[in-house]
Write a protein that holds these residues in place. Structure first.
Motif, PDB file in Angstrom:
ATOM      1  N   PHE A 183       2.610  -2.296   8.619  1.00 13.34           N
ATOM      2  CA  PHE A 183       1.540  -3.065   7.987  1.00 13.34           C
ATOM      3  C   PHE A 183       0.183  -2.460   8.336  1.00 13.34           C
ATOM      4  CE2 PHE A 183       5.107  -5.900   8.288  1.00 13.34           C
ATOM      5  CZ  PHE A 183       5.068  -6.627   7.108  1.00 13.34           C
ATOM      6  N   ASN A 184      -0.740  -2.568   7.419  1.00 12.49           N
ATOM      7  CA  ASN A 184      -2.113  -2.165   7.649  1.00 12.49           C
ATOM      8  C   ASN A 184      -2.804  -3.289   8.419  1.00 12.49           C
ATOM      9  OD1 ASN A 184      -4.873  -1.572   7.500  1.00 12.49           O
ATOM     10  ND2 ASN A 184      -4.695  -0.638   5.474  1.00 12.49           N
ATOM     11  N   GLY A 185      -3.163  -3.012   9.671  1.00 11.27           N
ATOM     12  CA  GLY A 185      -3.781  -4.029  10.495  1.00 11.27           C
ATOM     13  C   GLY A 185      -5.143  -4.466   9.992  1.00 11.27           C
ATOM     14  N   LEU A 186      -5.768  -3.677   9.123  1.00  6.89           N
ATOM     15  CA  LEU A 186      -7.082  -4.028   8.596  1.00  6.89           C
ATOM     16  C   LEU A 186      -6.992  -4.913   7.352  1.00  6.89           C
ATOM     17  CD1 LEU A 186      -8.828  -0.544   8.933  1.00  6.89           C
ATOM     18  CD2 LEU A 186      -8.823  -2.448  10.567  1.00  6.89           C
ATOM     19  N   THR A 187      -5.982  -4.687   6.516  1.00  5.50           N
ATOM     20  CA  THR A 187      -5.860  -5.449   5.267  1.00  5.50           C
ATOM     21  C   THR A 187      -4.747  -6.483   5.299  1.00  5.50           C
ATOM     22  OG1 THR A 187      -4.293  -3.895   4.261  1.00  5.50           O
ATOM     23  CG2 THR A 187      -6.651  -3.408   4.001  1.00  5.50           C
ATOM     24  N   GLY A 188      -3.796  -6.320   6.239  1.00 11.04           N
ATOM     25  CA  GLY A 188      -2.653  -7.217   6.303  1.00 11.04           C
ATOM     26  C   GLY A 188      -1.532  -6.870   5.336  1.00 11.04           C
ATOM     27  N   ARG A 189      -1.754  -5.884   4.467  1.00 11.86           N
ATOM     28  CA  ARG A 189      -0.730  -5.513   3.492  1.00 11.86           C
ATOM     29  C   ARG A 189       0.299  -4.575   4.114  1.00 11.86           C
ATOM     30  NH1 ARG A 189      -5.456  -5.279  -0.352  1.00 11.86           N
ATOM     31  NH2 ARG A 189      -5.795  -3.173   0.462  1.00 11.86           N
ATOM     32  N   ARG A 190       1.516  -4.625   3.566  1.00 10.77           N
ATOM     33  CA  ARG A 190       2.546  -3.697   4.003  1.00 10.77           C
ATOM     34  C   ARG A 190       2.252  -2.307   3.446  1.00 10.77           C
ATOM     35  NH1 ARG A 190       9.195  -4.200   3.848  1.00 10.77           N
ATOM     36  NH2 ARG A 190       9.578  -2.077   4.628  1.00 10.77           N
ATOM     37  N   ILE A 191       2.401  -1.285   4.294  1.00 13.30           N
ATOM     38  CA  ILE A 191       2.345   0.101   3.841  1.00 13.30           C
ATOM     39  C   ILE A 191       3.791   0.514   3.595  1.00 13.30           C
ATOM     40  CG2 ILE A 191       1.543   2.438   4.305  1.00 13.30           C
ATOM     41  CD1 ILE A 191      -0.399   1.283   6.358  1.00 13.30           C
ATOM     42  N   ARG A 192       4.152   0.698   2.350  1.00 12.68           N
ATOM     43  CA  ARG A 192       5.561   0.841   1.983  1.00 12.68           C
ATOM     44  C   ARG A 192       6.022   2.300   1.919  1.00 12.68           C
ATOM     45  NH1 ARG A 192       9.797  -2.975   1.049  1.00 12.68           N
ATOM     46  NH2 ARG A 192       8.172  -4.350   0.215  1.00 12.68           N
ATOM     47  N   ALA A 193       5.144   3.197   1.440  1.00 15.36           N
ATOM     48  CA  ALA A 193       5.595   4.564   1.154  1.00 15.36           C
ATOM     49  C   ALA A 193       4.442   5.544   1.288  1.00 15.36           C
ATOM     50  CB  ALA A 193       6.178   4.635  -0.261  1.00 15.36           C
ATOM     51  N   ALA A 194       4.803   6.823   1.363  1.00 14.93           N
ATOM     52  CA  ALA A 194       3.833   7.915   1.334  1.00 14.93           C
ATOM     53  C   ALA A 194       4.270   8.910   0.266  1.00 14.93           C
ATOM     54  CB  ALA A 194       3.732   8.601   2.687  1.00 14.93           C
ATOM     55  N   VAL A 195       3.287   9.468  -0.442  1.00 18.89           N
ATOM     56  CA  VAL A 195       3.571  10.370  -1.562  1.00 18.89           C
ATOM     57  C   VAL A 195       2.853  11.698  -1.347  1.00 18.89           C
ATOM     58  CG1 VAL A 195       3.471  10.676  -4.065  1.00 18.89           C
ATOM     59  CG2 VAL A 195       3.800   8.390  -3.105  1.00 18.89           C
TER      60      VAL A 195
ATOM     61  N   GLU B 233       0.843  -1.188   0.000  1.00 20.13           N
ATOM     62  CA  GLU B 233       0.000   0.000   0.000  1.00 20.13           C
ATOM     63  C   GLU B 233       0.881   1.241   0.000  1.00 20.13           C
ATOM     64  OE1 GLU B 233      -2.967  -0.026   3.077  1.00 20.13           O
ATOM     65  OE2 GLU B 233      -3.721  -2.013   2.514  1.00 20.13           O
ATOM     66  N   VAL B 234       0.437   2.258  -0.722  1.00 23.10           N
ATOM     67  CA  VAL B 234       1.164   3.524  -0.813  1.00 23.10           C
ATOM     68  C   VAL B 234       0.187   4.638  -0.473  1.00 23.10           C
ATOM     69  CG1 VAL B 234       2.435   5.099  -2.310  1.00 23.10           C
ATOM     70  CG2 VAL B 234       2.726   2.626  -2.577  1.00 23.10           C
ATOM     71  N   ILE B 235       0.523   5.430   0.530  1.00 22.72           N
ATOM     72  CA  ILE B 235      -0.346   6.517   0.965  1.00 22.72           C
ATOM     73  C   ILE B 235      -0.215   7.690   0.003  1.00 22.72           C
ATOM     74  CG2 ILE B 235      -0.755   8.216   2.786  1.00 22.72           C
ATOM     75  CD1 ILE B 235       0.244   6.012   4.753  1.00 22.72           C
ATOM     76  N   ILE B 236      -1.347   8.120  -0.529  1.00 27.84           N
ATOM     77  CA  ILE B 236      -1.386   9.278  -1.430  1.00 27.84           C
ATOM     78  C   ILE B 236      -2.576  10.151  -1.042  1.00 27.84           C
ATOM     79  CG2 ILE B 236      -0.346   7.965  -3.332  1.00 27.84           C
ATOM     80  CD1 ILE B 236      -3.116   7.890  -4.659  1.00 27.84           C
ATOM     81  N   PRO B 237      -2.566  11.426  -1.398  1.00 29.69           N
ATOM     82  CA  PRO B 237      -3.742  12.252  -1.113  1.00 29.69           C
ATOM     83  C   PRO B 237      -4.928  11.840  -1.972  1.00 29.69           C
ATOM     84  CG  PRO B 237      -2.127  13.490  -2.379  1.00 29.69           C
ATOM     85  CD  PRO B 237      -1.480  12.200  -2.021  1.00 29.69           C
ATOM     86  N   ALA B 238      -6.107  11.892  -1.388  1.00 27.16           N
ATOM     87  CA  ALA B 238      -7.316  11.645  -2.177  1.00 27.16           C
ATOM     88  C   ALA B 238      -7.565  12.785  -3.151  1.00 27.16           C
ATOM     89  CB  ALA B 238      -8.517  11.467  -1.255  1.00 27.16           C
ATOM     90  N   LEU B 239      -7.058  13.982  -2.809  1.00 29.59           N
ATOM     91  CA  LEU B 239      -7.248  15.150  -3.660  1.00 29.59           C
ATOM     92  C   LEU B 239      -5.966  15.381  -4.453  1.00 29.59           C
ATOM     93  CD1 LEU B 239      -9.480  17.205  -4.264  1.00 29.59           C
ATOM     94  CD2 LEU B 239      -8.386  18.750  -2.637  1.00 29.59           C
ATOM     95  N   THR B 240      -5.877  14.722  -5.599  1.00 26.34           N
ATOM     96  CA  THR B 240      -4.732  14.834  -6.477  1.00 26.34           C
ATOM     97  C   THR B 240      -5.158  14.429  -7.876  1.00 26.34           C
ATOM     98  OG1 THR B 240      -2.420  14.143  -6.857  1.00 26.34           O
ATOM     99  CG2 THR B 240      -3.932  12.465  -6.032  1.00 26.34           C
ATOM    100  N   PHE B 241      -4.342  14.760  -8.861  1.00 24.59           N
ATOM    101  CA  PHE B 241      -4.577  14.286 -10.219  1.00 24.59           C
ATOM    102  C   PHE B 241      -4.434  12.771 -10.239  1.00 24.59           C
ATOM    103  CE2 PHE B 241      -2.836  13.810 -14.699  1.00 24.59           C
ATOM    104  CZ  PHE B 241      -4.082  13.917 -15.304  1.00 24.59           C
ATOM    105  N   VAL B 242      -5.213  12.112 -11.071  1.00 18.20           N
ATOM    106  CA  VAL B 242      -5.282  10.654 -11.069  1.00 18.20           C
ATOM    107  C   VAL B 242      -3.931  10.010 -11.369  1.00 18.20           C
ATOM    108  CG1 VAL B 242      -5.897  10.411 -13.515  1.00 18.20           C
ATOM    109  CG2 VAL B 242      -6.717   8.708 -11.831  1.00 18.20           C
ATOM    110  N   ALA B 243      -3.001  10.725 -11.994  1.00 20.41           N
ATOM    111  CA  ALA B 243      -1.696  10.149 -12.314  1.00 20.41           C
ATOM    112  C   ALA B 243      -0.955   9.681 -11.066  1.00 20.41           C
ATOM    113  CB  ALA B 243      -0.840  11.158 -13.072  1.00 20.41           C
ATOM    114  N   THR B 244      -1.189  10.325  -9.917  1.00 21.80           N
ATOM    115  CA  THR B 244      -0.541   9.887  -8.681  1.00 21.80           C
ATOM    116  C   THR B 244      -0.973   8.465  -8.348  1.00 21.80           C
ATOM    117  OG1 THR B 244      -0.669  12.193  -7.919  1.00 21.80           O
ATOM    118  CG2 THR B 244      -0.041  10.529  -6.299  1.00 21.80           C
TER     119      THR B 244
END
Length: 383
Positions: free
Chosen positions: A135-147, A80-91
């Motif tokens: 890790f995301n305790g809800l999904t079990g996936r690793r949260i790797r980065a933030a943008v 998982e990669v944290i990104i803003p919900a308010l951004t151009f779709v390219a992110t």
């Protein structure tokens, strides 16, 4: 209505007033028009110098830049990669290109970018730190980065976001597509994360026709980006040996020539953009129900796109204002549809996104071309 024969005022148009014709003609005259050529290296060096970074790698567009940056930062399939919900779709697209999952976070009204306080509280509620990873305790996936994405050229709160990323073992990759020429606390944006991605699309503050770049202060990361974006080809005078799945992302010399000529004019264009922003701020100073957005504290923004922000009680009038502006030949636009409202991202993991939803209903971008204020003729710009 727009008078017959009168041209509309575009949102953001390129302006060519330097050595663009000369540099592009040199490419044509010499035949060096593809991804090899002197202008590519010259542009990379001058971009690194301009941003204060050690390395810059030029690529075909901003999406390619962000994709390559995420891969080199270690983003893998199903991360998982944290990104803003308010951004151009390219992110979000760049995250998907990695086979990863966008994790949507809310924005701060004062910066329009990721809100570090909300992000920290969100991670406190869902993140699990294990074996040096998050890790995301809800999904079990690793949260790797933030943008963090620097919305409209205004820097996000990068020091606070860097602290959150350090505490939760996340890589920070800046989406600086809109922010060339913006500074945060005396440093050009792009220097707070491990890598940053720029865009030089036709509507950006400077353009290569298309084009993008990755900047970093890490020699190993720069070397990895350059290798990955050159089809992972092992250097050899004639053999074609590739040691990984790579990408044909390098910027052609023809585009680099245009980019170099534009970059040489950045100080002048930034001055024009800031004068235009001040003119808008004076014009709307006494307006009721709307404010002209100004740069956040401790920032020096490039004012890529100027913005009007409707007060909350007027958010239902956004479409009417846009319709009236277009009837008058003013090519205003809203911000992007929040990503969680797009069909392919409705099920993406996310926090509560009230600020993003509110801003999407209240922000209007208005014409922001550098030539709208000050000199308007090529001769004046070159004098």
């Amino acid at each position: 209505m727009l008078p017959s024969g009168e041209q509309p005022v575009e949102l953001h148009a390129p302006y060519f007033a330097g050595k663009e014709w000369h540099y592009v003609k040199e490419c044509l005259d010499t035949g060096w028009v593809s991804s090899a050529g002197a202008f590519v290296e010259q542009f990379e060096q001058q971009l690194a110098d301009f941003t204060g970074m050690r390395y810059a790698v030029a690529v075909v567009n901003g999406s390619a830049a962000l994709h390559a940056a995420l891969l080199v930062a270690g983003v893998e399939s199903q991360d998982e990669v944290i990104i803003p919900a308010l951004t151009f779709v390219a992110t979000a697209n760049a995250v998907h290109y990695c086979g990863a999952v966008p994790h949507l976070a809310d924005s701060c009204e004062r910066t329009l970018g990721l809100d570090p306080g909300k992000l920290r509280r969100h991670l406190q509620s869902i993140a699990v730190l294990r074996d040096g990873a998050c890790f995301n305790g809800l999904t079990g996936r690793r949260i790797r980065a933030a943008v963090p994405m620097h919305t409209l050229g205004h820097p996000a709160r990068l020091d606070e976001l860097a602290e959150v990323c350090a505490d939760y073992r996340l890589e920070m990759v800046e989406d600086a597509a809109e922010a060339l020429g913006s500074w945060y606390k005396g440093r050009h944006i792009g220097s707070w994360g491990c890598l940053a991605a720029f865009s030089f699309n036709g509507n950006k503050i400077m353009t290569a026709g298309g084009g993008g770049a990755i900047v970093t202060n890490s020699e190993p990361l720069a070397r990895a980006v350059r290798h990955l974006t050159t089809t992972a080809k092992v250097p050899h005078r004639w053999r074609f040996v590739h040691d990984a799945v790579g990408y044909n992302y390098r910027l052609p010399n023809l585009n680099a020539a245009l980019a170099l000529a534009q970059l040489e004019q950045m100080p002048m264009m930034l001055d024009c953009k800031r004068r235009l922003a001040r003119a808008y701020q004076r014009a709307f100073e006494q307006a009721e129900g709307v404010q002209c957005y100004s740069e956040p504290p401790q920032c020096r923004s490039n004012y890529w796109l100027n913005a009007l922000v409707l007060e909350e009680q007027h958010q239902g009038e956004l479409e009417a204002v846009l319709e009236l502006a277009h009837q008058e030949g003013i090519r205003a636009r809203p911000l992007w549809t929040p990503l969680h409202q797009l069909p392919m991202l409705r099920d993406a993991p996310r926090m509560e996104l009230a600020t993003s939803e509110s801003l999407a209903k209240r922000v209007i971008n208005i014409p922001s071309s550098a030539f709208l204020i000050g000199a308007t003729r090529r001769e004046a710009w070159n004098s």
